[in-house]
Write an enzyme that holds these catalytic residues in place. Sequence first.
Site, mmCIF file in Angstrom:
data_model
loop_
_atom_site.group_PDB
_atom_site.id
_atom_site.type_symbol
_atom_site.label_atom_id
_atom_site.label_comp_id
_atom_site.label_asym_id
_atom_site.label_seq_id
_atom_site.Cartn_x
_atom_site.Cartn_y
_atom_site.Cartn_z
ATOM 1 N N GLY B 494 0.864 -1.240 -0.213
ATOM 2 C CA GLY B 494 -0.107 -0.032 0.059
ATOM 3 C C GLY B 494 0.925 1.189 0.014
ATOM 4 O O GLY B 494 0.381 2.303 -0.153
ATOM 5 N N GLY B 496 3.094 2.249 -2.202
ATOM 6 C CA GLY B 496 3.377 2.890 -3.773
ATOM 7 C C GLY B 496 4.401 1.958 -4.386
ATOM 8 O O GLY B 496 4.904 2.754 -5.447
ATOM 9 N N SER B 535 12.005 -1.125 5.632
ATOM 10 C CA SER B 535 12.379 -0.101 4.714
ATOM 11 C C SER B 535 13.215 -0.492 3.769
ATOM 12 O O SER B 535 13.933 0.264 3.061
ATOM 13 C CB SER B 535 12.806 1.239 5.492
ATOM 14 O OG SER B 535 11.811 1.609 6.493
ATOM 15 N N LYS B 722 17.299 5.354 -0.252
ATOM 16 C CA LYS B 722 17.050 4.681 1.052
ATOM 17 C C LYS B 722 15.628 4.553 1.504
ATOM 18 O O LYS B 722 14.812 5.451 1.002
ATOM 19 C CB LYS B 722 18.000 5.275 2.094
ATOM 20 C CG LYS B 722 19.484 5.269 1.662
ATOM 21 C CD LYS B 722 20.363 5.712 2.889
ATOM 22 C CE LYS B 722 20.796 7.229 2.885
ATOM 23 N NZ LYS B 722 21.921 7.644 3.660
ATOM 24 N N GLY B 723 15.378 3.804 2.395
ATOM 25 C CA GLY B 723 13.878 3.498 2.882
ATOM 26 C C GLY B 723 13.283 4.681 3.635
ATOM 27 O O GLY B 723 13.952 5.309 4.581
ATOM 28 N N GLY B 725 10.000 4.212 5.263
ATOM 29 C CA GLY B 725 8.709 3.689 6.095
ATOM 30 C C GLY B 725 8.864 3.859 7.555
ATOM 31 O O GLY B 725 7.852 4.372 8.237
ATOM 32 N N GLU B 726 10.130 3.424 7.755
ATOM 33 C CA GLU B 726 10.531 3.528 9.283
ATOM 34 C C GLU B 726 10.892 4.944 9.875
ATOM 35 O O GLU B 726 10.536 5.047 10.968
ATOM 36 C CB GLU B 726 11.129 2.084 9.609
ATOM 37 C CG GLU B 726 10.355 0.870 9.812
ATOM 38 C CD GLU B 726 10.947 -0.425 9.173
ATOM 39 O OE1 GLU B 726 11.821 -0.176 8.373
ATOM 40 O OE2 GLU B 726 10.918 -1.323 10.059
#
Lengths: 764, 764
Positions: B494, B496, B535, B722-723, B725-726
């Site tokens: 969810g 993207g 992430s 780099k991620g 999410g977190e």
Amino acid sequence: MPRKIVKSKFFFEEDYVETIGEVSTEKVKDWASNDKLKIVGKPVSRIDGYDKVSGSAVYTFDVSLPRMTHAKILGSPHPHAKIKKINIKKAKELPGVLAVLTSNNCPKIPWFYNTTVLFDPHLRCEGDEVAAVAAETENIADEALRLIELEYEELPFVTSAEEAMKDNAPKVHDFGNIVRGKPNVYSRGNVEDGFKQADLVFEDKFTTQIAIHNPTEVHCSVANWDGNKLTLWDSTQGIFTVREEVAQSLNIPESEVRVIKHYMGGGFGSKLEAGKYSVIAALLAKEIGRPVKITHDRKQMNLITGNRPDSIQTLKAGVKKEGTLTAITHNSVAAVGAYPSGGGSSGPLIGIYKCPNVNATDYSVMINAGRARPFRAPGHVQGTFALESFIDELAEKVGMDPLDFRLKNYSDVDPISGAPYTSKLLKEAYKKGAEAIGWYSKRKAPGSDKGHIKRGLGMATQIWWGGGAPPANVILKLNGDGSINILAGSQDLGTGTYTFVAQIAAEVLEIPMEKIQVILGDTSIVPYGPASGGSMTAPSVSPAVRDAAEQMKSKLISGAAAVLELPEEQLIYKEGIVLNKNDKAKSISIPDLMRKMREQVLVTTGARNANPKGYAINTFGAHFAEVEVDTETGKIKVLKIVAAHDIGRVLNRKTLENQFHGGIMQGLSYALMEERIMDSNTGKVLNTNLHTYKVPTIKDTPEIEIYIVSEGDNLISNTGVKGIGEPAIIPTAGAIANAVYNAIGVRIKSIPMTPDKVLKALNS
Amino acid sequence: MPRKIVKSKFFFEEDYVETIGEVSTEKVKDWASNDKLKIVGKPVSRIDGYDKVSGSAVYTFDVSLPRMTHAKILGSPHPHAKIKKINIKKAKELPGVLAVLTSNNCPKIPWFYNTTVLFDPHLRCEGDEVAAVAAETENIADEALRLIELEYEELPFVTSAEEAMKDNAPKVHDFGNIVRGKPNVYSRGNVEDGFKQADLVFEDKFTTQIAIHNPTEVHCSVANWDGNKLTLWDSTQGIFTVREEVAQSLNIPESEVRVIKHYMGGGFGSKLEAGKYSVIAALLAKEIGRPVKITHDRKQMNLITGNRPDSIQTLKAGVKKEGTLTAITHNSVAAVGAYPSGGGSSGPLIGIYKCPNVNATDYSVMINAGRARPFRAPGHVQGTFALESFIDELAEKVGMDPLDFRLKNYSDVDPISGAPYTSKLLKEAYKKGAEAIGWYSKRKAPGSDKGHIKRGLGMATQIWWGGGAPPANVILKLNGDGSINILAGSQDLGTGTYTFVAQIAAEVLEIPMEKIQVILGDTSIVPYGPASGGSMTAPSVSPAVRDAAEQMKSKLISGAAAVLELPEEQLIYKEGIVLNKNDKAKSISIPDLMRKMREQVLVTTGARNANPKGYAINTFGAHFAEVEVDTETGKIKVLKIVAAHDIGRVLNRKTLENQFHGGIMQGLSYALMEERIMDSNTGKVLNTNLHTYKVPTIKDTPEIEIYIVSEGDNLISNTGVKGIGEPAIIPTAGAIANAVYNAIGVRIKSIPMTPDKVLKALNS
């Protein structure tokens, strides 16, 4: 040079073109000889066997989606007409009818090289699409078709090539009836000089019928839209071709069209392109916002989904006393229907025998009937019947055994290009076949049997391409438990593609077949591979599978070298284990290795190599037939067929036999039974179902023996495979015809050799 | 060094391990600076937006198959018990019930590192699986659960870590309550020496609550068998992980298990492994020969599908007068439930600040409650709240501004390994965030506002990994009309993923996004990629996409060179056309080129590069919060959050903001509202639904500003991503807590900072 069938972009282009693109002279990686292989070549059962016998295999015909609707197509009742009026009011009012499409309300979508449109008010054959209805059930759709009110202007029509070639013949299309306006001509040397050098010049004429593909699974599509994205389940031989054509017709990007074909009940060439029904299903589904399934009935199959065109073939040859061919000419006329694809039959003639002076002239002529389409070895089946009957005659004229005559004119190089072959083991095939049928021991003089049951032996040669070509791509995923998933850019027509893909991976990686799953037939998912036609699938796809599997083996060895901190040379791969040659205890299994590598899945991709430069790639072979003819009833019984071929490496002896059995029976049917019958007075087809369109049953099946004289053709690819789908049918009718002549001493020059023709010939 | 989460194979192994495998020091291909990019980095709308807003996106919850049945699971009503008797007679007799599974009739399938089985008569927490029923409808299944007759032996239970650590505490498992029997310990330098060097030694204690993941889509599976092949639709973050675990549980090859997850309503770490429900669905479907759907209700979600463990964190630091940290220790105890995965919270402490002497001791302690699982930045969310509150206190103790104190202890290299970072722009993030919140201009002395509404500013730092790693694989197919299909080894939670995959291909190949279709989330189909957690998705997958697209560009140029018979150097690719630099008129478009190449589809495969050797890869950033505290009601209102981060290249400004908004709100909720409440007298959870388990609404949403101070981190990959999410959640609670302190001058050391705690703190 190898040639491949590509869809011509323009009507006036040739159907056949030379393969272009990257070529390589690098030697591909050899395989071991057949007896070293453990799985490849063996009679392995189909991995999709369970799905098929349990009924869980979903063919397009079986696809059922929530809220799915059913569409039916109304075909023209006339062979040539214009629609003057259409009234769909009553049809639309029928409860359960959801949409009706006709030439009045359908966008003008170009079709058949822009010479017509999807719903054209000008109808050129019986069955030509007039209207389509989508409804809640098939029955309602059928009922609605009957409620469409139509007024036609009937037009003069033409039902034979000979009539259609006349100046004053009715025109199927405005631009004339001869395809391209002129024949296809092939020529080498100087045939007039050749005839002058001959001791004997002989001419004869052969005719062949129109035959219908009639795959078990009818042509069908299921269309479902999700926003702007179309998913199309389609019973097709070419998922990517259908995608391209449907996207073009609907004017949407190919990436938004997903074509799925998991299982299929045959195609034989009639499912190489997108049908109108596929686009109609998509249009109806878009209009009503629900999935639409459209299936043809057997009558529509027999009218409009394709046929092998008929042929009138005149052959003329010059021969020297000792049997050498000095010149040969071929004139062929084929009735190719209203929207033809292909037609010529001179391929075998120009390619098999060593003869310096050749001329071949192929006329493809349009008539007001269903379209010709490629049909299992297009051109070669009818061409080989005529050529090989004629060669039999020539041998007799010069007093030679027919097999010796063929050996006399044997060509060690490609007579068209002069290039060497990657392999040609036709002599070996002749030898094996002759032995098996008892050619030199059992064969008697023509018609020499006493009594009314007469036996005879005959033979015929085949040549075909079937060498395969790039591009074909494969993705192999090795899972942490040592099991494998493979995605191959291809589709399985029912010929065993799923199985050989698994076999090759199992062979290379020495893993049980049960641990391998194969995915084919989904344009959004599989990498890319060609349409399945031209006996191209196995020779194109199998090397890509081996490539991916060999790469995986290398990846495991280098992974093990890193994990075990050993040089790669010290490691060998065997049955799922990377063995340490110096210390067996320090070997490592795939699951342990992947755990150590911290890999859940390893992925490799494989591709088909380019073909070698400067070589001709062909398959060769011969069928030998033994028949029994009852001169009282005129009935021919085929007792035995021996097939002996050079088709490179056998991938699976069981599916190879399946293909040969199918090809031989389809050829036997073509030789003796099936024929589309058209009433020239009404322009209507008289036998549009399988009661009246006769095909053989199990009781007509002869004893069949199959000999493959080749191992891998290592010059062409890392599997050395050539195709067998078409070689299996090509020489059948010729071998049977020659055996019938040998039995009764009278030549039947027109197929199918039905009892009435046999009796007539015996009486003449 | 970068680390990645791998599933430990044995309970006593560490959850985190160093990444091993191939490493490279080769410089990856750079990208242009952000302002040269046309699609990447821009606020592009999701390509799956239509599917989602139209309802046509099929989430696992939406899967509906013909003949599908529904299953429900009965959970233990007791926190600790043994099943003495089960009688399923009445349940089985209920019309519509198809199968009942219990510990009596289910195979003993090992679970949780072989410490339990699928249906274990020993129940260790409320909700532990007792039985499952498959029925024609959900209601019948529910009714049948009530008809199962059970007799339990209730056992003593333990509901807090502190109690569970005591010698005489009830044992959750026979082998004791402390995970691994000992704490996880990290140590560098000598903390005793460090404390001696300090001018000030200070200690404090912080506590955090248990929080539930509560994704919008509940945990659910649909299982369907086709012979020996299982298809499992599963709401999961790791399709390949679920496949591996389900195949192991069922003892079938992974290749025969197909796990599909096209769309998902969130996971946050609770869907990284296969749940018991997935295996139960498969077993029931096998037994009854029909598809089985199993969904959890919100109560089961709150009881057994996972949580962020609580923590009791004691921090002690030595500081010099001028602000230099000389030593820091951290002791943490976490209650991790009956079947834990993860628990420690010392990651931020050991990784953010330059401090030579560090000791961190993490106890994970099992209790009779639902299991701890990774939850969006596991360990770092609770650890950062405590650490950054503590750092705020230390700064005040030495009379420094908290931001200046952080800059004083800024580390230019990874304090754990001493390795340089591929990039660290934390200073720039501090600067940008401070400017945006008005740190130096607006910030006042703690509690200095007059009246009962007091404002304050606070900040906190975050560190995370999120650099991504191989393996991640992508297949790109360029179609003859210039449109593209991509298969990426990944799944979209969810966040993207579909969209950024299309963006990168569109950027490189200069093709409109509308022409690109992306397939994810199907183990049998997509090549391979890691589970979506840590992430890792964008940094792992995006370089593989770019690699495949760049290869396609090269393929087009070399193809054009062959077709146009020109040297490659003379050609450049631009917007779907290969341009001839010397003669624009002789340029060639993709469709024309592919037609000339006789290619229907071109295929390339891309892979994620190895990470550079000898570097630490981290994300960095800070949140700055402005809050308003009503000292009469104790209510905290967050007015504004400024997030300023170094997270490499932004792929999509819009989905980046989505992730930040989500992370910030989840962090705000954690800081102020949500908490799993357990009754220690009964061992039962009191708030198992979203009425009583409070999460924020739109009215609680502050103004949010997001600043990304980084462009591509070109040392790590060809996209430099780099991620995020977190990083988006980590510093939220700490920033709010510090702002609350700044507002009221009293520190709340326990979250959630509910009004009662605020009032209690104000009154003490």
